[in-house]
Enzyme design. Structure first.
Site, PDB file in Angstrom:
ATOM      1  N   ILE A 128      59.172  23.295  45.751  1.00 61.08           N
ATOM      2  CA  ILE A 128      57.758  23.061  45.427  1.00 61.08           C
ATOM      3  C   ILE A 128      57.075  24.304  44.844  1.00 61.08           C
ATOM      4  O   ILE A 128      56.444  24.233  43.789  1.00 61.08           O
ATOM      5  CB  ILE A 128      56.970  22.578  46.679  1.00 61.08           C
ATOM      6  CG1 ILE A 128      57.704  21.423  47.386  1.00 61.08           C
ATOM      7  CG2 ILE A 128      55.536  22.176  46.308  1.00 61.08           C
ATOM      8  CD1 ILE A 128      57.777  20.121  46.636  1.00 61.08           C
ATOM      9  N   CYS A 168      48.581  32.767  42.846  1.00 60.07           N
ATOM     10  CA  CYS A 168      48.440  33.211  44.214  1.00 60.07           C
ATOM     11  C   CYS A 168      49.804  33.604  44.715  1.00 60.07           C
ATOM     12  O   CYS A 168      50.796  33.472  43.994  1.00 60.07           O
ATOM     13  CB  CYS A 168      47.785  32.147  45.092  1.00 60.07           C
ATOM     14  SG  CYS A 168      48.921  30.892  45.605  1.00 60.07           S
ATOM     15  N   LYS A 189      44.009  21.642  59.014  1.00 51.36           N
ATOM     16  CA  LYS A 189      43.383  22.410  57.920  1.00 51.36           C
ATOM     17  C   LYS A 189      43.390  21.608  56.622  1.00 51.36           C
ATOM     18  O   LYS A 189      42.363  21.461  55.969  1.00 51.36           O
ATOM     19  CB  LYS A 189      44.153  23.721  57.709  1.00 51.36           C
ATOM     20  CG  LYS A 189      43.820  24.435  56.421  1.00 51.36           C
ATOM     21  CD  LYS A 189      44.521  25.767  56.293  1.00 51.36           C
ATOM     22  CE  LYS A 189      45.793  25.745  55.494  1.00 51.36           C
ATOM     23  NZ  LYS A 189      45.651  25.505  54.058  1.00 51.36           N
ATOM     24  N   ASN A 190      44.575  21.098  56.255  1.00 52.96           N
ATOM     25  CA  ASN A 190      44.670  20.471  54.934  1.00 52.96           C
ATOM     26  C   ASN A 190      43.983  19.112  54.864  1.00 52.96           C
ATOM     27  O   ASN A 190      43.778  18.578  53.776  1.00 52.96           O
ATOM     28  CB  ASN A 190      46.140  20.363  54.500  1.00 52.96           C
ATOM     29  CG  ASN A 190      46.693  21.720  54.084  1.00 52.96           C
ATOM     30  OD1 ASN A 190      45.965  22.715  54.087  1.00 52.96           O
ATOM     31  ND2 ASN A 190      47.959  21.760  53.737  1.00 52.96           N
ATOM     32  N   ARG A 196      50.734  27.941  40.669  1.00 51.06           N
ATOM     33  CA  ARG A 196      49.803  26.896  41.084  1.00 51.06           C
ATOM     34  C   ARG A 196      48.782  26.527  40.004  1.00 51.06           C
ATOM     35  O   ARG A 196      47.574  26.729  40.179  1.00 51.06           O
ATOM     36  CB  ARG A 196      49.108  27.287  42.397  1.00 51.06           C
ATOM     37  CG  ARG A 196      50.106  27.567  43.492  1.00 51.06           C
ATOM     38  CD  ARG A 196      49.466  27.834  44.807  1.00 51.06           C
ATOM     39  NE  ARG A 196      49.122  26.619  45.507  1.00 51.06           N
ATOM     40  CZ  ARG A 196      48.740  26.588  46.775  1.00 51.06           C
ATOM     41  NH1 ARG A 196      48.663  27.692  47.457  1.00 51.06           N
ATOM     42  NH2 ARG A 196      48.427  25.448  47.354  1.00 51.06           N
ATOM     43  N   PRO A 197      49.229  25.973  38.885  1.00 52.91           N
ATOM     44  CA  PRO A 197      48.305  25.579  37.822  1.00 52.91           C
ATOM     45  C   PRO A 197      47.457  24.360  38.222  1.00 52.91           C
ATOM     46  O   PRO A 197      47.736  23.729  39.243  1.00 52.91           O
ATOM     47  CB  PRO A 197      49.236  25.226  36.660  1.00 52.91           C
ATOM     48  CG  PRO A 197      50.543  24.893  37.289  1.00 52.91           C
ATOM     49  CD  PRO A 197      50.630  25.641  38.584  1.00 52.91           C
ATOM     50  N   ILE A 198      46.446  24.029  37.383  1.00 57.19           N
ATOM     51  CA  ILE A 198      45.622  22.836  37.673  1.00 57.19           C
ATOM     52  C   ILE A 198      45.595  21.894  36.464  1.00 57.19           C
ATOM     53  O   ILE A 198      44.640  21.157  36.271  1.00 57.19           O
ATOM     54  CB  ILE A 198      44.181  23.220  38.108  1.00 57.19           C
ATOM     55  CG1 ILE A 198      43.524  24.130  37.077  1.00 57.19           C
ATOM     56  CG2 ILE A 198      44.147  23.822  39.489  1.00 57.19           C
ATOM     57  CD1 ILE A 198      42.006  24.183  37.224  1.00 57.19           C
ATOM     58  N   ASP A 199      46.664  21.956  35.663  1.00 58.13           N
ATOM     59  CA  ASP A 199      46.690  21.102  34.466  1.00 58.13           C
ATOM     60  C   ASP A 199      46.625  19.604  34.798  1.00 58.13           C
ATOM     61  O   ASP A 199      45.959  18.838  34.092  1.00 58.13           O
ATOM     62  CB  ASP A 199      47.921  21.429  33.594  1.00 58.13           C
ATOM     63  CG  ASP A 199      49.221  21.455  34.386  1.00 58.13           C
ATOM     64  OD1 ASP A 199      49.171  21.731  35.598  1.00 58.13           O
ATOM     65  OD2 ASP A 199      50.285  21.198  33.801  1.00 58.13           O
ATOM     66  N   ARG A 247      41.947  28.767  46.994  1.00 60.85           N
ATOM     67  CA  ARG A 247      42.233  27.840  45.915  1.00 60.85           C
ATOM     68  C   ARG A 247      41.656  26.445  46.146  1.00 60.85           C
ATOM     69  O   ARG A 247      41.289  25.751  45.207  1.00 60.85           O
ATOM     70  CB  ARG A 247      43.754  27.756  45.800  1.00 60.85           C
ATOM     71  CG  ARG A 247      44.245  27.349  44.495  1.00 60.85           C
ATOM     72  CD  ARG A 247      45.718  27.101  44.586  1.00 60.85           C
ATOM     73  NE  ARG A 247      46.004  25.758  44.136  1.00 60.85           N
ATOM     74  CZ  ARG A 247      46.143  25.416  42.878  1.00 60.85           C
ATOM     75  NH1 ARG A 247      46.069  26.316  41.944  1.00 60.85           N
ATOM     76  NH2 ARG A 247      46.362  24.170  42.540  1.00 60.85           N
ATOM     77  N   ARG A 285      43.745  32.279  58.236  1.00 62.42           N
ATOM     78  CA  ARG A 285      43.320  31.239  57.293  1.00 62.42           C
ATOM     79  C   ARG A 285      43.660  29.853  57.833  1.00 62.42           C
ATOM     80  O   ARG A 285      42.997  28.873  57.479  1.00 62.42           O
ATOM     81  CB  ARG A 285      44.030  31.416  55.950  1.00 62.42           C
ATOM     82  CG  ARG A 285      43.509  32.541  55.091  1.00 62.42           C
ATOM     83  CD  ARG A 285      44.187  32.524  53.741  1.00 62.42           C
ATOM     84  NE  ARG A 285      44.340  31.139  53.309  1.00 62.42           N
ATOM     85  CZ  ARG A 285      45.377  30.662  52.622  1.00 62.42           C
ATOM     86  NH1 ARG A 285      46.353  31.455  52.279  1.00 62.42           N
ATOM     87  NH2 ARG A 285      45.430  29.394  52.291  1.00 62.42           N
ATOM     88  N   ASP A 308      55.405  23.889  53.476  1.00 64.75           N
ATOM     89  CA  ASP A 308      54.606  24.707  54.399  1.00 64.75           C
ATOM     90  C   ASP A 308      55.350  25.030  55.698  1.00 64.75           C
ATOM     91  O   ASP A 308      54.842  25.789  56.530  1.00 64.75           O
ATOM     92  CB  ASP A 308      53.279  23.999  54.735  1.00 64.75           C
ATOM     93  CG  ASP A 308      52.309  24.021  53.565  1.00 64.75           C
ATOM     94  OD1 ASP A 308      52.590  24.712  52.577  1.00 64.75           O
ATOM     95  OD2 ASP A 308      51.272  23.335  53.647  1.00 64.75           O
TER      96      ASP A 308
END
Ligand code: UD1
Length: 426
Positions: free
Chosen positions: A330, A116, A22-23, A121-124, A92, A402, A308
């Site tokens: 994490i 989530c 998936k990833n 889970r920021p995107i800075d 995401r 998912r 995970d």
């Protein structure tokens, strides 16, 4: 919304073929837009996250078709660079279209991904890096939740990531591939899925050095070309079924396992009492006694033990013969499964700012009605159901779809008794 009903008991025996990763699939599906043409992705898992990613591709005007597990993507024409809020909220990973569409069209509008279930889970890191690559950013809408990015040309530069974020590393690579000059990423993520994105892009004509290391160098090229690419098997799905054997006992062969990428998981499984034999592609895992406790398991970036796999290990340790500790480094909200496992009789306490779980192993779990808070937590509850006495019902099991093509099919092929059912008939 579907549920999964598991009748516990019995050791696992048989073989499973591990599905495609998936990833690895998600960033590579985003990357297809960098080529103006046709891309074929072999061994692509047929899971909800991949279907969502295909829907985002279609929002941009691209086409995608399946032939078995091969995904054929036609990115000849891009008619829109706007990704709807609904898409980003559903998944995401649509944020990876940020870099991919900037690379292809020099413009993208995408909603800010909210929090989530596993944390903020920021995107800075993504946005700060892109700014350094000559990308202008505006925040639009009443609540400034739409990020509009544009550039006249992407300029290569040095990027220093504060933390080796998988998504930020991938977004910088996607942005840089068709840019001008050289981009160097320091403290890049070393996850196999970053390596695989680089391998895909190199086969399509990109110039990238240092894949799989913490220093990646990308020299911009004018264009990419059509490519056929085979995705690796999924290391977390393989790890999940290893955890199932560690918990339930048994003797199982996992076919097409990315053994090199699950070394940290193999080490932990051996310490809790599993016997493992692995060659390049397959693994035999067996276990014939109650799991041993694990003194201190800490989740870390690759090659450390993956976050995970944390929930699945917690299920294993919940029935271990002694006390174990897990530290989640994490994602801050990844202990939501604790309350669900407690409903099944597990003894777990959360300490120190919610990042440490102390698990006192019990002899057995009991069937209960529980809820899947996220994808991996859901898989961990299926494992808990396998070892519990009686019947376990996992509600909101759609989140498991998912990432797993068919978790019931897989565990049933090992002799388990699990099936999907609709929530309203329970
Ligand atoms: C990816 C994986 C996910 C895995 C995670 C960590 C995919 C589709 N998802 O998620 O399954 O659990 O890596 O291995 O591949 N962070 C920031 N700012 C940022 C970006 C990240 O603070 O801009 C923080 C996050 O909050 C988190 C940590 O960095 O604490 C790691 O996140 P990251 O590696 O980016 O994870 P994802 O790419 O979202």
């Amino acid at each position: 919304m579907s549920s999964i009903k598991v009748i516990g008991g019995g050791r696992l025996k048989g073989e499973i073929k591990i599905q495609g990763s998936k990833n690895a699939a998600l960033p590579i599906i985003a990357a297809t837009v960098l080529n103006r043409g046709i891309t074929v992705l072999r061994n692509c898992p047929r899971i909800l996250d991949v279907f969502h990613m295909i829907n985002v591709l279609k929002e941009t005007g691209c086409k995608a078709d399946w032939e078995g597990n091969n995904l054929i993507v036609d990115t000849t024409d891009i008619t829109s660079t706007k990704i709807s809020e609904g898409s980003v909220q559903k998944m995401r990973s649509s944020i990876l279209f940020l870099g991919a569409l900037l690379g292809r069209s020099h413009e993208v509008s995408i909603a800010y991904p909210g929090g989530c279930s596993i944390g903020k889970r920021p995107i800075d890191y993504h946005l700060d890096s892109l700014k350094r690559m000559n990308v202008t950013q505006e925040f639009l809408g009443e609540d400034k939740s739409i990020i509009h990015c544009y550039t006249n040309k992407i300029l290569g530069t040095d990027i220093f990531l504060k933390f080796p974020s998988v998504g930020a590393t991938q977004n910088v690579i996607l942005t840089a591939v068709l840019g001008e000059g050289v981009t160097r990423i320091f403290n890049a993520a070393r996850e196999p899925e970053v390596y695989e994105l680089c391998s895909f892009l190199i086969e399509a004509g990109a110039r990238i050095c240092g894949k799989g290391t913490a220093f990646i160098e990308i020299e911009g090229v004018k264009e990419l070309h059509d490519v056929e690419f085979t995705l690796s098997p999924d290391r977390i799905v393989a790890g999940t079924y290893m955890a199932a054997v560690a918990a339930a006992g048994g003797d199982v062969i996992l076919r097409d396992t990315p053994n090199r990428h699950v070394e940290s998981v193999i080490r932990v499984m051996e310490k809790v009492g599993c016997r493992i034999k692995a060659d390049d592609r397959h693994m035999r895992i067996s276990c014939n006694k109650r799991p041993l406790p694990y003194k201190m398991l800490i989740t870390q970036p690759y090659p450390g033990f993956p976050t995970d796999m944390q929930s699945q290990l917690m299920t294993v340790l919940s029935i271990a013969d002694g006390k174990s500790t897990i530290i989640e480094e994490i994602f801050e909200s990844r202990f939501q499964n604790v309350n669900e496992l407690k409903k099944m009789g597990a003894k777990i306490t959360i300490e120190e700012n919610k990042s440490k779980a102390v698990i006192s192993g019990v002899k057995h779990l009991e069937g209960a009605i529980v809820k899947a808070h996220d994808l991996r937590a859901g898989a961990a509850l299926v494992i808990a159901g396998l070892i519990a006495e009686g019947e376990t019902i996992i509600r909101e099991a759609t989140s498991i779809e998912r990432g797993y093509e068919d978790i019931c099919r897989d565990v049933n092929s090992l002799g388990a008794n699990a099936r999907y059912c609709s929530e309203n008939i329970l």
